[in-house]
Design a protein around this motif. Structure first.
Motif, PDB file in Angstrom:
ATOM      1  N   LEU A 175       0.823  -1.204   0.000  1.00 61.55           N
ATOM      2  CA  LEU A 175       0.000   0.000   0.000  1.00 61.55           C
ATOM      3  C   LEU A 175       0.861   1.259   0.000  1.00 61.55           C
ATOM      4  N   PRO A 176       0.315   2.357  -0.541  1.00 60.86           N
ATOM      5  CA  PRO A 176       1.029   3.638  -0.446  1.00 60.86           C
ATOM      6  C   PRO A 176       0.983   4.164   0.980  1.00 60.86           C
ATOM      7  N   VAL A 177       1.762   5.214   1.234  1.00 62.17           N
ATOM      8  CA  VAL A 177       1.897   5.763   2.588  1.00 62.17           C
ATOM      9  C   VAL A 177       1.447   7.220   2.607  1.00 62.17           C
ATOM     10  N   ALA A 178       0.671   7.569   3.633  1.00 61.89           N
ATOM     11  CA  ALA A 178       0.321   8.961   3.913  1.00 61.89           C
ATOM     12  C   ALA A 178       1.169   9.419   5.090  1.00 61.89           C
TER      13      ALA A 178
ATOM     14  N   LYS B 247      -6.329   0.598   2.496  1.00 64.93           N
ATOM     15  CA  LYS B 247      -6.255   1.652   1.485  1.00 64.93           C
ATOM     16  C   LYS B 247      -4.903   2.359   1.483  1.00 64.93           C
ATOM     17  N   VAL B 248      -4.406   2.674   2.669  1.00 63.29           N
ATOM     18  CA  VAL B 248      -3.172   3.436   2.774  1.00 63.29           C
ATOM     19  C   VAL B 248      -2.541   3.174   4.139  1.00 63.29           C
ATOM     20  N   ASN B 249      -1.219   3.143   4.181  1.00 64.96           N
ATOM     21  CA  ASN B 249      -0.507   3.090   5.450  1.00 64.96           C
ATOM     22  C   ASN B 249      -0.380   4.504   6.012  1.00 64.96           C
ATOM     23  N   LEU B 250      -0.615   4.655   7.305  1.00 67.99           N
ATOM     24  CA  LEU B 250      -0.425   5.945   7.971  1.00 67.99           C
ATOM     25  C   LEU B 250       0.939   5.987   8.645  1.00 67.99           C
ATOM     26  N   LEU B 251       1.610   7.108   8.490  1.00 67.41           N
ATOM     27  CA  LEU B 251       2.887   7.344   9.170  1.00 67.41           C
ATOM     28  C   LEU B 251       2.854   8.772   9.693  1.00 67.41           C
ATOM     29  N   VAL B 252       2.904   8.913  11.015  1.00 67.67           N
ATOM     30  CA  VAL B 252       2.753  10.227  11.639  1.00 67.67           C
ATOM     31  C   VAL B 252       3.948  10.496  12.549  1.00 67.67           C
ATOM     32  N   ALA B 253       4.615  11.620  12.330  1.00 75.23           N
ATOM     33  CA  ALA B 253       5.667  12.115  13.227  1.00 75.23           C
ATOM     34  C   ALA B 253       5.082  13.341  13.913  1.00 75.23           C
ATOM     35  N   PRO B 254       4.496  13.196  15.104  1.00 78.57           N
ATOM     36  CA  PRO B 254       3.692  14.275  15.679  1.00 78.57           C
ATOM     37  C   PRO B 254       4.486  15.443  16.244  1.00 78.57           C
ATOM     38  N   CYS B 255       5.733  15.212  16.636  1.00 74.48           N
ATOM     39  CA  CYS B 255       6.509  16.296  17.259  1.00 74.48           C
ATOM     40  C   CYS B 255       7.969  16.128  16.869  1.00 74.48           C
ATOM     41  N   VAL B 256       8.335  16.697  15.748  1.00 76.21           N
ATOM     42  CA  VAL B 256       9.671  16.512  15.171  1.00 76.21           C
ATOM     43  C   VAL B 256      10.748  17.203  16.003  1.00 76.21           C
ATOM     44  N   SER B 257      10.387  18.296  16.667  1.00 76.48           N
ATOM     45  CA  SER B 257      11.373  19.108  17.394  1.00 76.48           C
ATOM     46  C   SER B 257      10.966  19.279  18.858  1.00 76.48           C
ATOM     47  N   PRO B 258      11.177  18.253  19.692  1.00 72.91           N
ATOM     48  CA  PRO B 258      10.652  18.283  21.067  1.00 72.91           C
ATOM     49  C   PRO B 258      11.329  19.291  21.991  1.00 72.91           C
TER      50      PRO B 258
ATOM     51  N   THR C 233      -7.633  19.092   7.489  1.00 72.39           N
ATOM     52  CA  THR C 233      -6.658  19.098   6.399  1.00 72.39           C
ATOM     53  C   THR C 233      -6.120  17.703   6.135  1.00 72.39           C
ATOM     54  N   VAL C 234      -5.714  17.035   7.195  1.00 73.98           N
ATOM     55  CA  VAL C 234      -5.152  15.684   7.040  1.00 73.98           C
ATOM     56  C   VAL C 234      -6.169  14.750   6.402  1.00 73.98           C
ATOM     57  N   ARG C 235      -7.379  14.772   6.897  1.00 74.62           N
ATOM     58  CA  ARG C 235      -8.405  13.868   6.373  1.00 74.62           C
ATOM     59  C   ARG C 235      -8.714  14.159   4.904  1.00 74.62           C
ATOM     60  N   ARG C 236      -8.867  15.427   4.575  1.00 77.32           N
ATOM     61  CA  ARG C 236      -9.199  15.778   3.183  1.00 77.32           C
ATOM     62  C   ARG C 236      -8.034  15.462   2.265  1.00 77.32           C
ATOM     63  N   ALA C 237      -6.821  15.689   2.723  1.00 79.80           N
ATOM     64  CA  ALA C 237      -5.646  15.397   1.894  1.00 79.80           C
ATOM     65  C   ALA C 237      -5.557  13.910   1.567  1.00 79.80           C
ATOM     66  N   ILE C 238      -5.776  13.075   2.554  1.00 81.20           N
ATOM     67  CA  ILE C 238      -5.718  11.635   2.314  1.00 81.20           C
ATOM     68  C   ILE C 238      -6.838  11.193   1.386  1.00 81.20           C
ATOM     69  N   GLU C 239      -8.028  11.690   1.632  1.00 84.62           N
ATOM     70  CA  GLU C 239      -9.175  11.334   0.777  1.00 84.62           C
ATOM     71  C   GLU C 239      -8.920  11.728  -0.670  1.00 84.62           C
ATOM     72  N   PHE C 240      -8.410  12.947  -0.863  1.00 88.28           N
ATOM     73  CA  PHE C 240      -8.159  13.419  -2.225  1.00 88.28           C
ATOM     74  C   PHE C 240      -7.090  12.549  -2.903  1.00 88.28           C
ATOM     75  N   ALA C 241      -6.008  12.285  -2.178  1.00 91.49           N
ATOM     76  CA  ALA C 241      -4.919  11.491  -2.760  1.00 91.49           C
ATOM     77  C   ALA C 241      -5.389  10.094  -3.154  1.00 91.49           C
ATOM     78  N   LEU C 242      -6.224   9.492  -2.322  1.00 92.05           N
ATOM     79  CA  LEU C 242      -6.687   8.140  -2.616  1.00 92.05           C
ATOM     80  C   LEU C 242      -7.649   8.112  -3.807  1.00 92.05           C
ATOM     81  N   SER C 243      -8.361   9.192  -4.033  1.00 92.98           N
ATOM     82  CA  SER C 243      -9.344   9.225  -5.125  1.00 92.98           C
ATOM     83  C   SER C 243      -8.797   9.795  -6.417  1.00 92.98           C
ATOM     84  N   ASN C 244      -7.524  10.222  -6.397  1.00 87.90           N
ATOM     85  CA  ASN C 244      -6.925  10.819  -7.590  1.00 87.90           C
ATOM     86  C   ASN C 244      -5.605  10.150  -7.955  1.00 87.90           C
TER      87      ASN C 244
END
Length: 305
Positions: A78-81, A112-123, A294-305
Motif C-alpha cells: 500500500l502507499p503511505v500517507a 487503502k493506505v498506510n499511515l505514518l505520523v511524526a507528531p513532534c519533530v522538534s521536542p 486538512t489531514v483527512r481531506r488530503a488523504i481522501e483526495f490522494a486516494l481518489s486521484n
C-alpha cells in the motif's frame, strides 16, 4: 544599513558567534513537557498503532526520544500517507492536530493506505515554545543531506529506510504574531542582516510547492477547512509575504529552495498548512480542528486521484 534595534542578543550587523547562541539558549524557558503532552498520549495509543522510536536527541541533560506512529497492520503493497507536526516546536496546533488525528482515526484507512505520523519533530523547541532547536537552527530549513538540524536528519533517515511509496505528505504548521515580533527579529540578529518589518496574514492558508503544483489538491483542502475556520486573504496586489497567491488561501513557491519538510518524499500530493492562532476570529480548538480536517481531506483526495 538599518538593523534590528531592539533584539537583546548580539551586535547589530554582526552574525552570532557560539557565545551569542549560548546566550539565546539560556534565555529560553521550558513551559511544557514533551513527555506529558506527546509521549504519554502515544503510550495510550499503542494498542491501536505501532509506535516507533526513530532517533534520539541529547541536549545537555535533556534526552528526547523521537517518535513516529505507523499503521498497526502495515502493508508494504500500500502507499503511505505521511503527516508531520512540530517541526517548529512553538506551532502548537500542528502537534495537537497530529495527535488528534491519531486519536480520532479508527480503521477507515485500513486496506487503502498506510499511515505514518511524526507528531513532534522538534521536542526541545516544543517544550520551550520556540521556533529553533537547541543550536539556534530552524529545522524547517534543513531537510537536505547537508542539513544542520539533528531533528530533520533523523526523520529523513527514517523515511529513507522505509523504502515506501508515499502518496501524500501534509506538514502541519502555524504562522503566529511571534513570527514578526520575535523570530524574524531573532533571525536578523543571528545572521547579522537587516530586519525589515512585515505583516501576518489573518487566517488559514497553505504553502504549495511550485515544483509539485497540484492546485486542485490545495483547493480541495481549502474548501474543507473553510467549514472550520476563516481563510487568509491576499493583499491588494495578490501576495502574501511577498509570494504570489496561486489560488484562494494558497501561496506557491519553490519549497526545495528552502529545504522545507514537505520536500522530504517524492509524494505526488504535498502541502504545508499555516494556521493563524492569534486571530480574534478563531480559537485553539478551531486551529486544531483545521489541522485534522486538512489531514483527512488530503488523504481522501490522494486516494481518489
Amino acid at each position: 544599513m538599518t538593523t534590528n534595534p531592539f533584539y537583546p542578543i548580539g551586535t547589530p550587523g554582526q552574525p552570532w558567534s557560539e557565545l551569542e547562541k549560548q546566550q539565546w539558549r539560556q534565555s529560553q524557558t521550558r513551559y511544557r513537557f514533551y513527555k506529558n503532552d506527546v509521549l504519554d498520549v502515544l503510550h495510550k495509543l499503542k494498542h491501536r498503532y505501532e509506535i516507533v522510536q526513530y532517533g534520539e536527541l541529547r541536549y545537555d541533560e535533556d534526552i528526547y526520544p523521537l517518535m513516529a506512529v505507523k499503521s498497526q497492520n502495515w502493508d508494504d503493497n500500500l502507499p503511505v500517507a505521511l503527516i508531520s507536526g512540530g517541526v517548529h516546536g512553538y506551532e502548537t496546533s500542528g502537534v495537537m492536530g497530529a495527535l488528534g488525528f491519531l486519536s480520532e482515526c479508527q480503521n477507515e484507512y485500513a486496506g487503502k493506505v498506510n499511515l505514518l505520523v511524526a507528531p513532534c519533530v522538534s521536542p526541545w523547541a516544543y517544550e520551550r515554545i520556540a521556533r529553533w532547536n537547541y543550536n539556534a537552527v530552524d529545522p524547517n530549513r534543513q531537510f537536505y543531506p547537508e542539513g544542520k538540524a539533528e531533528e530533520s536528519l533523523a526523520l529523513m533517515a527514517y523515511i529513507s529506510s522505509l523504502k515506501a511509496r508515499f502518496i501524500v505528505h501534509v506538514d502541519l504548521h502555524e504562522t503566529t504574531d511571534s513570527d514578526e515580533n520575535e523570530y524574524r527579529p531573532a533571525l536578523a540578529a543571528r545572521d547579522g542582516i537587516e530586519f525589515v518589518p512585515g505583516t501576518i496574514p489573518d487566517g488559514f492558508y497553505l504553502v504549495s510547492d511550485e515544483q509539485n503544483s497540484r492546485l486542485d489538491f490545495q483547493r480541495a483542502i481549502i474548501s474543507a477547512v473553510e467549514e472550520v475556520t476563516h481563510i487568509a486573504p491576499s493583499d491588494d496586489e495578490g501576495y502574501m509575504f511577498g509570494y504570489p497567491v496561486a489560488s484562494h488561501g494558497v501561496v506557491e513557491y519553490d519549497n526545495n529552495a528552502y529545504h522545507l519538510c514537505a520536500t522530504m518524499t517524492d509524494a505526488p500530493f504535498t502541502t504545508t498548512t499555516e494556521v493563524y492562532p492569534d486571530s480574534a476570529a478563531t480559537s485553539p480548538e478551531e486551529c486544531i480542528r483545521a489541522q485534522i480536517v486538512t489531514v483527512r481531506r488530503a488523504i481522501e483526495f490522494a486516494l481518489s486521484n
